[in-house]
Design a protein around this motif. Structure first.
Motif, mmCIF file in Angstrom:
data_model
loop_
_atom_site.group_PDB
_atom_site.id
_atom_site.type_symbol
_atom_site.label_atom_id
_atom_site.label_comp_id
_atom_site.label_asym_id
_atom_site.label_seq_id
_atom_site.Cartn_x
_atom_site.Cartn_y
_atom_site.Cartn_z
ATOM 1 N N ASN A 35 0.880 -1.196 0.088
ATOM 2 C CA ASN A 35 0.036 0.080 -0.039
ATOM 3 C C ASN A 35 0.705 1.283 0.121
ATOM 4 O OD1 ASN A 35 -2.345 -1.776 0.214
ATOM 5 N ND2 ASN A 35 -3.285 -0.666 1.892
ATOM 6 N N ASN A 36 0.253 2.175 -0.541
ATOM 7 C CA ASN A 36 1.032 3.642 -0.600
ATOM 8 C C ASN A 36 1.146 4.331 0.774
ATOM 9 O OD1 ASN A 36 -1.587 4.367 -0.481
ATOM 10 N ND2 ASN A 36 -1.572 5.945 -1.954
ATOM 11 N N ASP A 37 0.391 3.984 1.937
ATOM 12 C CA ASP A 37 0.246 4.215 3.098
ATOM 13 C C ASP A 37 0.929 3.418 4.327
ATOM 14 O OD1 ASP A 37 -1.619 2.303 2.972
ATOM 15 O OD2 ASP A 37 -2.961 3.410 3.841
ATOM 16 N N VAL A 38 2.034 2.938 3.936
ATOM 17 C CA VAL A 38 2.853 2.231 4.601
ATOM 18 C C VAL A 38 4.324 2.982 4.932
ATOM 19 C CG1 VAL A 38 1.445 0.290 4.315
ATOM 20 C CG2 VAL A 38 3.959 0.545 3.094
ATOM 21 N N GLU A 39 4.850 2.658 5.938
ATOM 22 C CA GLU A 39 6.260 3.133 6.240
ATOM 23 C C GLU A 39 7.374 1.942 6.934
ATOM 24 O OE1 GLU A 39 8.287 6.928 8.616
ATOM 25 O OE2 GLU A 39 6.192 6.570 8.831
ATOM 26 N N VAL A 40 8.200 1.547 6.240
ATOM 27 C CA VAL A 40 9.196 0.928 6.579
ATOM 28 C C VAL A 40 9.729 1.258 7.883
ATOM 29 C CG1 VAL A 40 11.607 -0.406 6.291
ATOM 30 C CG2 VAL A 40 9.808 0.016 4.350
ATOM 31 N N ILE A 41 9.709 0.175 8.952
ATOM 32 C CA ILE A 41 10.404 0.508 10.278
ATOM 33 C C ILE A 41 11.931 -0.050 10.208
ATOM 34 C CG2 ILE A 41 10.407 0.151 12.637
ATOM 35 C CD1 ILE A 41 7.290 -0.026 12.417
ATOM 36 N N ASN A 42 12.033 -1.400 10.043
ATOM 37 C CA ASN A 42 13.343 -1.928 10.154
ATOM 38 C C ASN A 42 13.696 -2.338 8.804
ATOM 39 O OD1 ASN A 42 11.176 -3.996 10.157
ATOM 40 N ND2 ASN A 42 12.954 -5.468 10.323
ATOM 41 N N GLY A 43 15.344 -2.251 8.585
ATOM 42 C CA GLY A 43 15.944 -2.129 7.425
ATOM 43 C C GLY A 43 15.957 -3.467 6.690
ATOM 44 N N ASP A 44 15.874 -4.554 7.557
ATOM 45 C CA ASP A 44 15.777 -5.906 6.927
ATOM 46 C C ASP A 44 14.736 -6.730 6.892
ATOM 47 O OD1 ASP A 44 15.393 -6.114 9.719
ATOM 48 O OD2 ASP A 44 16.962 -7.854 9.946
ATOM 49 N N TRP A 45 13.492 -5.875 6.725
ATOM 50 C CA TRP A 45 12.167 -6.261 6.317
ATOM 51 C C TRP A 45 11.914 -7.266 5.198
ATOM 52 C CZ3 TRP A 45 8.827 -4.586 2.374
ATOM 53 C CH2 TRP A 45 9.253 -3.622 1.590
ATOM 54 N N LEU A 46 12.551 -6.732 4.216
ATOM 55 C CA LEU A 46 12.361 -7.450 2.989
ATOM 56 C C LEU A 46 13.393 -8.663 2.810
ATOM 57 C CD1 LEU A 46 10.837 -7.347 0.224
ATOM 58 C CD2 LEU A 46 12.868 -5.912 -0.683
ATOM 59 N N THR A 47 14.331 -8.559 3.569
ATOM 60 C CA THR A 47 15.255 -9.842 3.712
ATOM 61 C C THR A 47 14.542 -10.891 4.407
ATOM 62 O OG1 THR A 47 17.260 -8.361 3.669
ATOM 63 C CG2 THR A 47 17.318 -10.710 4.366
ATOM 64 N N GLU A 48 13.958 -10.451 5.781
ATOM 65 C CA GLU A 48 12.911 -11.183 6.425
ATOM 66 C C GLU A 48 12.093 -12.126 5.489
ATOM 67 O OE1 GLU A 48 13.780 -12.350 9.375
ATOM 68 O OE2 GLU A 48 15.558 -11.283 9.988
ATOM 69 N N MET A 49 11.291 -11.297 4.833
ATOM 70 C CA MET A 49 10.119 -11.835 4.024
ATOM 71 C C MET A 49 10.600 -12.727 3.026
ATOM 72 S SD MET A 49 7.599 -8.488 3.712
ATOM 73 C CE MET A 49 6.162 -9.588 3.322
ATOM 74 N N LEU A 50 11.763 -12.373 2.514
ATOM 75 C CA LEU A 50 12.416 -13.149 1.251
ATOM 76 C C LEU A 50 12.671 -14.623 1.949
ATOM 77 C CD1 LEU A 50 14.397 -10.944 -1.129
ATOM 78 C CD2 LEU A 50 12.606 -12.563 -1.808
ATOM 79 N N MET A 51 13.172 -14.545 3.140
ATOM 80 C CA MET A 51 13.658 -15.888 3.838
ATOM 81 C C MET A 51 12.607 -16.742 3.982
ATOM 82 S SD MET A 51 15.917 -14.672 7.186
ATOM 83 C CE MET A 51 17.468 -13.952 7.166
ATOM 84 N N GLN A 52 11.359 -16.346 4.214
ATOM 85 C CA GLN A 52 10.191 -17.104 4.132
ATOM 86 C C GLN A 52 9.570 -17.543 2.794
ATOM 87 O OE1 GLN A 52 9.897 -18.283 7.305
ATOM 88 N NE2 GLN A 52 11.386 -16.839 8.183
ATOM 89 N N ALA A 53 9.374 -16.446 2.065
ATOM 90 C CA ALA A 53 8.585 -16.900 0.732
ATOM 91 C C ALA A 53 9.572 -17.871 -0.174
ATOM 92 C CB ALA A 53 8.317 -15.573 0.125
ATOM 93 N N SER A 54 11.014 -17.812 -0.089
ATOM 94 C CA SER A 54 11.669 -18.505 -0.751
ATOM 95 C C SER A 54 11.925 -19.936 -0.334
ATOM 96 C CB SER A 54 13.032 -17.769 -0.988
ATOM 97 O OG SER A 54 13.566 -17.720 0.303
ATOM 98 N N ARG A 55 11.503 -20.530 0.967
ATOM 99 C CA ARG A 55 11.530 -21.753 1.315
ATOM 100 C C ARG A 55 10.858 -22.761 0.668
ATOM 101 N NH1 ARG A 55 9.798 -22.525 6.945
ATOM 102 N NH2 ARG A 55 11.041 -24.519 6.429
#
Length: 612
Positions: A417-437
């Motif tokens: 969504n356009n109304d979100v704001e990232v908090i932690n820098g490794d957010w995308l890495t953490e999500m990739l860790m899960q979706a790539s399993r």
């Protein structure tokens, strides 16, 4: 809006909805159950009615059930009152097709008392109780010694200071006959003195492998084939402290998911006292070391690459998975005007995100402010890898994202969504860790309101009649129900406000269903992915703020929007069925569908009059 007023407003809305769809009687029944539970005590609330137990006994007298379940208990200096309660709970089983196998590692001062109590019980049960004194070699070795006495087709593990529900053996035997499962587990409750006055129930999801990697949510009562136990070599002394967690991982490695069955009945009462892990692992600090060893060796045996570390709370763990290759992530952001929101979103992505392989596709959707288009013109120069594509047509969230996907080059798509704001820098890495399993296709994130309360921690179908967010409005920083706010785990759905999906799976599903213009498109998509055999995972380690629905406004007072919303509700129900929505495998029928806080249901008829 005040939090209590929010919840009251949502509850009243749901009450009116149930009243319209199901009539007055279900509303009155739920209200009466809530009042009874809330104001008139909770005695024996997890136990079936006496007439139900008597009916079970009569059934077993006429035709004994099978298979025989051997209950394996390692004894060690067991206090007399505790051992009496355990023995009485086994002797009082409604099904007599059990065997109690006791390995006694008590010292010389305690063994005479233990032996006397066991002999007294054996006089009533005959050769169904098997007892052997053993040298104390630790919990795993002692449990293996008890299992060596067993001849039943299935084994069950029990601690020497706990209590079985009177219908535990009967319920498990019925479930085995019905499902043929090789591994079964039930719900449990904590108690201090009497099981008629339980402190709290632990109502678990169906088999959830990602959740199990982060904590031993299965615990008690676990029942499994004896030959399977022997095949994996029993319990391992090197994992003492987390020996059951280790055992469950090794047993489940040998099985397919359809050989595992969760029985949503409270069949085990776990005593809370000093020295018991039911009160927390502080009593046994070596638990964490043993658990991490068990998980790490599970990864090695199954060919998975990751590093195990401590989780957010004691008794929880996290795997830092190795992401295969360096996949490109295409971030799709629908936008209509509201450039301040979009700028905050983009700035947080580009300034904080540590995963460098991403592109951003802003999907322009009928903006009217000329300043918006001037802003778009600046984006490629300010944010490398950012482009704007223009969607033609009225607002349709599904169609907008499907259009944006055409411009995406990544192996993964991130719907954002356009109304979100990232908090932690490794957010995308953490999500990739899960979706790539292997076996996983979707990962969702932890989303907070600006006041640091939870907006999204996974979606549970059936809440509010259709779907709701786990732990909504819960304060940030807590562990949640059974650590469900603090662990990576399986869900049926996650919100498309921040949803990472394999591009190939998105395409296989035909993208989002454009029949869901605004609501439930994410629920529908995730359920279709889940039903196709993929796992949907949520992680608390990807954290963002969500300034919910700023750009779309409220639907509450708009007649056309209300009609559209009702149509989308019907579309969801027609596709998955009322039963399919209200029985989320990653929730529990003893938890409420009226609120999003994992509180106990006001309707516990399934426990009083169990359908087995």
């Amino acid at each position: 809006m005040n939090l209590k007023l929010k919840r009251l407003k949502e509850l009243l809305g749901y009450t009116l909805q149930v009243l319209r769809q199901e009539g007055l009687v279900p509303v009155v029944r739920r209200a009466a159950g809530f009042i009874k539970r809330r104001f008139f005590g909770k005695k024996a609330r997890y136990l079936p009615k006496k007439q139900v137990l008597e009916a079970q006994r009569k059934e077993c007298q006429n035709a004994p059930l099978g298979p025989v379940i051997s209950i394996c208990v390692p004894l060690y200096n067991t206090p007399e009152p505790f051992l009496r309660q355990l023995l009485d709970s086994v002797l009082g089983q409604t099904s007599p097709a059990w065997q109690l196998c006791l390995a006694d590692a008590s010292d010389a001062a305690h063994r005479p008392t233990v032996e006397r109590l066991v002999k007294e019980a054996a006089q009533k049960a005959g050769d169904r109780i098997r007892y052997q004194a053993v040298e104390n070699k630790g919990i795993s070795a002692n449990t293996n010694a008890a299992a060596a006495l067993a001849t039943g087709e299935y084994l069950a593990l029990a601690d020497h200071d706990d209590v079985l529900a009177p219908h535990a053996v009967y319920a498990m035997q019925k479930a085995i006959q019905k499902t043929g499962a090789a591994f079964l587990y039930s719900d449990e409750a904590l108690f201090s003195k009497k099981i008629e006055k339980p402190l709290v129930g632990h109502f678990k999801p169906d088999y959830a492998p990602d959740y199990l990697l982060c904590c031993n949510y299965i615990c008690h009562l676990a029942v499994f084939q004896r030959q399977l136990f022997l095949q994996v070599g029993g319990e391992r002394p090197e994992c003492d402290g987390s020996q059951d967690h280790d055992l469950f991982l090794r047993l489940l490695e040998k099985l397919t998911p359809d050989q595992v069955f969760h029985l949503p009945q409270v069949l085990y009462y776990w005593r809370v006292h000093s020295g018991s892990t039911s009160g927390g692992v502080e009593a046994k600090p070596y638990v964490a070391k043993a658990a991490k060893k068990a998980i790490a060796e599970h990864l090695q045996r199954t060919g998975q690459q990751g590093e195990v570390r401590d989780g957010l709370f004691p008794s929880t763990y996290k795997v830092d998975w190795v992401i295969p290759g360096e996949p490109l992530v295409s971030i799709l952001i629908p936008n209509k005007d509201h450039t301040e929101d979009l700028e905050k979103c983009l700035a947080s992505i580009y300034q904080k995100t540590t995963w460098q392989r991403f592109e951003v596709i802003v999907i322009e959707n009928n903006s009217t402010d000329p300043a918006t288009f001037a802003y778009y013109d600046q984006l490629p120069g300010r944010y490398p890898g950012c482009q704007v594509v223009q969607y033609q047509g009225g607002f349709n969230f599904s169609a907008i994202n499907n259009f944006g996907r055409k411009a995406a080059k990544g192996e993964y798509l991130l719907l954002l969504n356009n109304d979100v704001e990232v908090i932690n820098g490794d957010w995308l890495t953490e999500m990739l860790m899960q979706a790539s399993r292997p076996g996983a296709a979707i990962c969702g994130a932890m989303l907070y309101y600006p006041d640091d309360t939870i907006q999204h921690a996974g979606i549970i179908t059936g809440l509010g009649g259709y779907a709701g967010h786990s732990h909504k409005y819960h304060k940030a920083g807590g562990s949640g129900y059974m650590f469900r706010l603090a662990t990576v785990q399986d869900f049926s759905a996650v919100t498309a406000a921040c949803l990472l999906v394999r591009t190939e799976v998105y395409d296989q599903m035909g993208g989002l269903d454009e029949g869901f213009t605004v609501a439930f498109n994410d629920v529908d998509f995730c359920l279709r992915v889940r039903d196709a055999g993929w796992r949907v995972v949520w992680t608390p380690y990807a954290q963002l703020y969500h300034y919910e629905s700023k750009s779309r406004g409220s639907d509450e007072k708009d007649k056309a929007k209300k009609e559209r919303f009702s149509g989308e509700q019907k579309r969801l129900t027609d596709r998955f069925g009322r039963q399919g929505l209200t029985h989320d495998p990653y929730y529990n029928p003893s938890l409420t569908l009226d609120r999003e806080d994992f509180s106990e249901s006001a309707d516990l008829r399934n426990l009083k009059e169990p359908e087995l």
